[in-house]
Design a protein around this motif. Structure first.
Motif, PDB file in Angstrom:
ATOM      1  N   LEU A 141       0.851  -1.183   0.000  1.00 11.10           N
ATOM      2  CA  LEU A 141       0.000   0.000   0.000  1.00 11.10           C
ATOM      3  C   LEU A 141       0.891   1.239   0.000  1.00 11.10           C
ATOM      4  O   LEU A 141       1.777   1.375   0.852  1.00 11.10           O
ATOM      5  N   LYS A 142       0.626   2.144  -0.957  1.00 13.26           N
ATOM      6  CA  LYS A 142       1.464   3.337  -1.083  1.00 13.26           C
ATOM      7  C   LYS A 142       0.717   4.566  -0.577  1.00 13.26           C
ATOM      8  O   LYS A 142      -0.396   4.862  -1.022  1.00 13.26           O
ATOM      9  N   ALA A 143       1.371   5.295   0.315  1.00 19.27           N
ATOM     10  CA  ALA A 143       0.812   6.526   0.862  1.00 19.27           C
ATOM     11  C   ALA A 143       1.412   7.728   0.147  1.00 19.27           C
ATOM     12  O   ALA A 143       2.622   7.779  -0.090  1.00 19.27           O
ATOM     13  N   ASP A 144       0.577   8.690  -0.197  1.00 20.96           N
ATOM     14  CA  ASP A 144       1.067   9.971  -0.705  1.00 20.96           C
ATOM     15  C   ASP A 144       1.379  10.840   0.504  1.00 20.96           C
ATOM     16  O   ASP A 144       0.482  11.369   1.152  1.00 20.96           O
ATOM     17  N   THR A 145       2.663  10.966   0.811  1.00 17.85           N
ATOM     18  CA  THR A 145       3.081  11.735   1.980  1.00 17.85           C
ATOM     19  C   THR A 145       3.487  13.155   1.631  1.00 17.85           C
ATOM     20  O   THR A 145       3.998  13.879   2.491  1.00 17.85           O
ATOM     21  N   GLY A 146       3.255  13.548   0.363  1.00 22.08           N
ATOM     22  CA  GLY A 146       3.572  14.915  -0.003  1.00 22.08           C
ATOM     23  C   GLY A 146       4.158  15.093  -1.385  1.00 22.08           C
ATOM     24  O   GLY A 146       4.353  16.224  -1.829  1.00 22.08           O
ATOM     25  N   LEU A 147       4.430  13.997  -2.099  1.00 23.96           N
ATOM     26  CA  LEU A 147       4.967  14.112  -3.448  1.00 23.96           C
ATOM     27  C   LEU A 147       3.888  14.544  -4.433  1.00 23.96           C
ATOM     28  O   LEU A 147       4.156  15.225  -5.411  1.00 23.96           O
ATOM     29  N   GLY A 148       2.653  14.130  -4.167  1.00 21.73           N
ATOM     30  CA  GLY A 148       1.555  14.559  -5.018  1.00 21.73           C
ATOM     31  C   GLY A 148       1.436  13.802  -6.322  1.00 21.73           C
ATOM     32  O   GLY A 148       0.710  14.230  -7.219  1.00 21.73           O
ATOM     33  N   ARG A 149       2.119  12.676  -6.446  1.00 21.50           N
ATOM     34  CA  ARG A 149       1.976  11.840  -7.641  1.00 21.50           C
ATOM     35  C   ARG A 149       1.128  10.632  -7.256  1.00 21.50           C
ATOM     36  O   ARG A 149       0.004  10.767  -6.810  1.00 21.50           O
ATOM     37  N   ASN A 150       1.665   9.439  -7.430  1.00 17.63           N
ATOM     38  CA  ASN A 150       0.942   8.240  -7.053  1.00 17.63           C
ATOM     39  C   ASN A 150       0.905   8.140  -5.523  1.00 17.63           C
ATOM     40  O   ASN A 150       1.655   8.802  -4.827  1.00 17.63           O
ATOM     41  N   GLY A 151       0.043   7.282  -5.018  1.00 14.45           N
ATOM     42  CA  GLY A 151      -0.072   7.147  -3.575  1.00 14.45           C
ATOM     43  C   GLY A 151      -1.416   7.652  -3.079  1.00 14.45           C
ATOM     44  O   GLY A 151      -2.052   8.508  -3.691  1.00 14.45           O
ATOM     45  N   CYS A 152      -1.823   7.134  -1.945  1.00 15.08           N
ATOM     46  CA  CYS A 152      -3.127   7.442  -1.356  1.00 15.08           C
ATOM     47  C   CYS A 152      -3.025   8.652  -0.429  1.00 15.08           C
ATOM     48  O   CYS A 152      -2.152   8.699   0.444  1.00 15.08           O
ATOM     49  N   GLN A 153      -3.910   9.602  -0.616  1.00  7.57           N
ATOM     50  CA  GLN A 153      -3.941  10.788   0.240  1.00  7.57           C
ATOM     51  C   GLN A 153      -4.320  10.429   1.679  1.00  7.57           C
ATOM     52  O   GLN A 153      -5.057   9.456   1.915  1.00  7.57           O
ATOM     53  N   PRO A 154      -3.830  11.208   2.650  1.00  9.06           N
ATOM     54  CA  PRO A 154      -4.106  10.884   4.059  1.00  9.06           C
ATOM     55  C   PRO A 154      -5.587  10.727   4.388  1.00  9.06           C
ATOM     56  O   PRO A 154      -5.965   9.847   5.181  1.00  9.06           O
ATOM     57  N   HIS A 155      -6.452  11.553   3.763  1.00  6.85           N
ATOM     58  CA  HIS A 155      -7.882  11.457   4.108  1.00  6.85           C
ATOM     59  C   HIS A 155      -8.524  10.183   3.557  1.00  6.85           C
ATOM     60  O   HIS A 155      -9.589   9.770   4.025  1.00  6.85           O
ATOM     61  N   ASP A 156      -7.889   9.547   2.569  1.00  6.19           N
ATOM     62  CA  ASP A 156      -8.409   8.283   2.025  1.00  6.19           C
ATOM     63  C   ASP A 156      -7.670   7.057   2.576  1.00  6.19           C
ATOM     64  O   ASP A 156      -8.105   5.924   2.341  1.00  6.19           O
ATOM     65  N   TRP A 157      -6.572   7.282   3.269  1.00 11.02           N
ATOM     66  CA  TRP A 157      -5.730   6.184   3.735  1.00 11.02           C
ATOM     67  C   TRP A 157      -6.472   5.200   4.644  1.00 11.02           C
ATOM     68  O   TRP A 157      -6.375   3.972   4.436  1.00 11.02           O
ATOM     69  N   PRO A 158      -7.236   5.665   5.641  1.00  7.29           N
ATOM     70  CA  PRO A 158      -7.930   4.688   6.496  1.00  7.29           C
ATOM     71  C   PRO A 158      -8.862   3.766   5.711  1.00  7.29           C
ATOM     72  O   PRO A 158      -8.907   2.553   5.968  1.00  7.29           O
ATOM     73  N   ASP A 159      -9.594   4.327   4.753  1.00  9.79           N
ATOM     74  CA  ASP A 159     -10.516   3.489   3.981  1.00  9.79           C
ATOM     75  C   ASP A 159      -9.763   2.453   3.144  1.00  9.79           C
ATOM     76  O   ASP A 159     -10.187   1.298   3.038  1.00  9.79           O
ATOM     77  N   LEU A 160      -8.635   2.864   2.545  1.00  4.27           N
ATOM     78  CA  LEU A 160      -7.869   1.926   1.728  1.00  4.27           C
ATOM     79  C   LEU A 160      -7.265   0.825   2.594  1.00  4.27           C
ATOM     80  O   LEU A 160      -7.314  -0.359   2.232  1.00  4.27           O
ATOM     81  N   VAL A 161      -6.692   1.202   3.718  1.00  6.77           N
ATOM     82  CA  VAL A 161      -6.112   0.212   4.626  1.00  6.77           C
ATOM     83  C   VAL A 161      -7.183  -0.761   5.106  1.00  6.77           C
ATOM     84  O   VAL A 161      -6.982  -1.998   5.099  1.00  6.77           O
ATOM     85  N   ASP A 162      -8.334  -0.232   5.508  1.00  2.00           N
ATOM     86  CA  ASP A 162      -9.398  -1.098   6.026  1.00  2.00           C
ATOM     87  C   ASP A 162      -9.911  -2.044   4.953  1.00  2.00           C
ATOM     88  O   ASP A 162     -10.173  -3.231   5.216  1.00  2.00           O
ATOM     89  N   ALA A 163     -10.041  -1.542   3.712  1.00  2.00           N
ATOM     90  CA  ALA A 163     -10.504  -2.402   2.622  1.00  2.00           C
ATOM     91  C   ALA A 163      -9.486  -3.502   2.328  1.00  2.00           C
ATOM     92  O   ALA A 163      -9.848  -4.662   2.071  1.00  2.00           O
ATOM     93  N   ALA A 164      -8.219  -3.157   2.372  1.00  3.54           N
ATOM     94  CA  ALA A 164      -7.185  -4.159   2.135  1.00  3.54           C
ATOM     95  C   ALA A 164      -7.178  -5.209   3.235  1.00  3.54           C
ATOM     96  O   ALA A 164      -6.991  -6.410   2.965  1.00  3.54           O
ATOM     97  N   LEU A 165      -7.390  -4.778   4.462  1.00  3.22           N
ATOM     98  CA  LEU A 165      -7.420  -5.742   5.568  1.00  3.22           C
ATOM     99  C   LEU A 165      -8.628  -6.669   5.480  1.00  3.22           C
ATOM    100  O   LEU A 165      -8.536  -7.859   5.829  1.00  3.22           O
TER     101      LEU A 165
END
Length: 396
Positions: A141-165
């Motif tokens: 799982l890739k988090a967008d920590t500030g590069l602004g390219r690929n990766g999941c934005q912080p506000h969407d991160w919990p939903d993506l993590v929970d769906a993956a789990l």
């Protein structure tokens, strides 16, 4: 592709217009130097973009021979090609991180390729492929920590993590990695570095509280590997540095980091001729000879990957002397003003190398063109054959 079990910078092979020599012994030495810097983390050999122009399969095999067990590829096609060439899962994990809708998810699963997921759409498509093939996925799982390219934005991160789990609980995948990528690790002191470290720590903390137990956490690219030991985590992704180029040339040279450039590029003079002063050279006559002189024709151009931006600035070495591209770089050739010297037709022209013969280096070309050394080596075209020297025998 030709190979030779010799070491050092090789001379241009007889009869060739141009050639890139790839020193596999230097590659292995660079890997050893990098591993000394990260004793507590594994090393990923990034072989995307045909191993930065050096040849993906030869470089991947040498990296494996040097003990590397992770390979990085950008596109699914790059990752699948490594498996098709015979690199088995028990030899190396292969991570692929740039997916588009409708990508070859099923093929990646069958090839046992680790898949990076940055958003819900990608997770949904991956799970469709899991159900179709019956093969569970290995997911980073890739988090967008500030590069602004690929990766999941912080506000969407919990939903993506929970769906993956949830998918993991259903036996459809295993979350084996959590990762992100720096925006400015090559600019020491840039405020985004600390901000991204903090954002990554927050992303890790949420995922781990939710129940993710990753095999690897990875954030460091080449500059972070060299300059930011606190970002090494479990795995570092080394691309440019593995090929012996400095990702921070303003800070330190390759030699300062214990690295040696792997690629040398050379050509042969195709013509040497005397011309009078005031003679225009190449398209547009951007260069006019200041007096009687000699011109040398170098038979490579922008179709071979020589930057057109090197017109009037690109450095070469001929007969031990540095010369500069005179006039515009054309599609297949460029000209140098030899200042009255009369080298033989066929004499070697060193465009760049490791500097051990006093020749320019890729960084010199980057500065001449207002770009970075990454672009100089990766843009080298397929018309320029690669010759491999210093191999361990991994190429066969």
């Amino acid at each position: 592709m030709t190979t030779a079990n010799t070491t050092g910078t090789a001379m241009l092979a007889e009869g060739l217009r141009a050639e890139a020599t790839i020193d596999l012994a230097a590659l292995r030495g660079n890997i050893a130097s990098l591993r000394e810097r990260v004793p507590s983390a594994a090393l990923m050999a990034v072989v995307k973009a045909d191993a930065y122009g050096h040849g993906a399969l030869p470089c991947a095999l040498e990296a494996l021979a040097a003990g590397v067990r992770w390979l990085g590829a950008t596109t699914p096609e790059e990752a699948l090609a490594l498996r098709a060439a015979g690199i088995a899962p028990e030899q190396a994990r292969v991570l692929c991180w740039l997916w588009t809708p409708g990508g070859p998810w099923a093929q990646a699963l069958r090839a046992d390729i680790d898949v990076s997921i940055s958003g819900q759409w990608a997770l949904d498509e991956l799970l469709d492929a899991v159900r179709a093939t019956g093969i569970p996925a290995r997911v980073h799982l890739k988090a967008d920590t500030g590069l602004g390219r690929n990766g999941c934005q912080p506000h969407d991160w919990p939903d993506l993590v929970d769906a993956a789990l949830r998918a993991q609980a259903a036996g459809q995948l295993e979350v084996v990695g959590l990762w992100s990528h720096f925006a400015a690790a090559d600019e020491p002191g840039h405020p985004s570095i600390r901000a991204q470290q903090e954002a990554f720590a927050a992303a890790l903390a949420y995922a781990e509280r939710a129940g993710v137990r990753p095999e690897v956490r990875h954030l460091a690219n080449s500059p972070a590997t060299l300059l930011l030991p606190q970002t090494h985590y479990d795995l570092v992704r080394t691309g440019l540095s593995m090929y012996g180029l400095s990702p921070v040339p303003e800070v330190a040279s390759p030699a300062d980091f214990g690295l040696r450039p792997v690629m040398s590029l050379s050509a042969r003079l195709a013509l040497v001729k005397q011309v009078p002063g005031g003679h225009g050279v190449s398209y547009g006559h951007q260069y006019t000879t200041p007096g009687d002189t000699t011109l040398g024709l170098v038979p490579v151009g922008y179709a071979d990957g020589i930057p057109r931006h090197a017109s009037g600035t690109g450095p070469v070495q001929i007969g031990g002397k540095w010369r500069t591209v005179a006039g515009r770089v054309a599609m297949d050739q460029f000209v140098v003003d030899l200042g009255g010297d009369m080298p033989e037709v066929g004499e070697e022209v060193l465009l760049f190398g490791n500097g051990e013969r006093g020749e320019p280096m890729a960084e010199d070309w980057a500065r001449a063109c207002g770009t970075i050394s990454y672009e100089i080596v990766t843009r080298l075209g397929s018309r320029v054959p690669r010759r491999y020297v210093g191999g361990s025998g991994a190429l066969g």
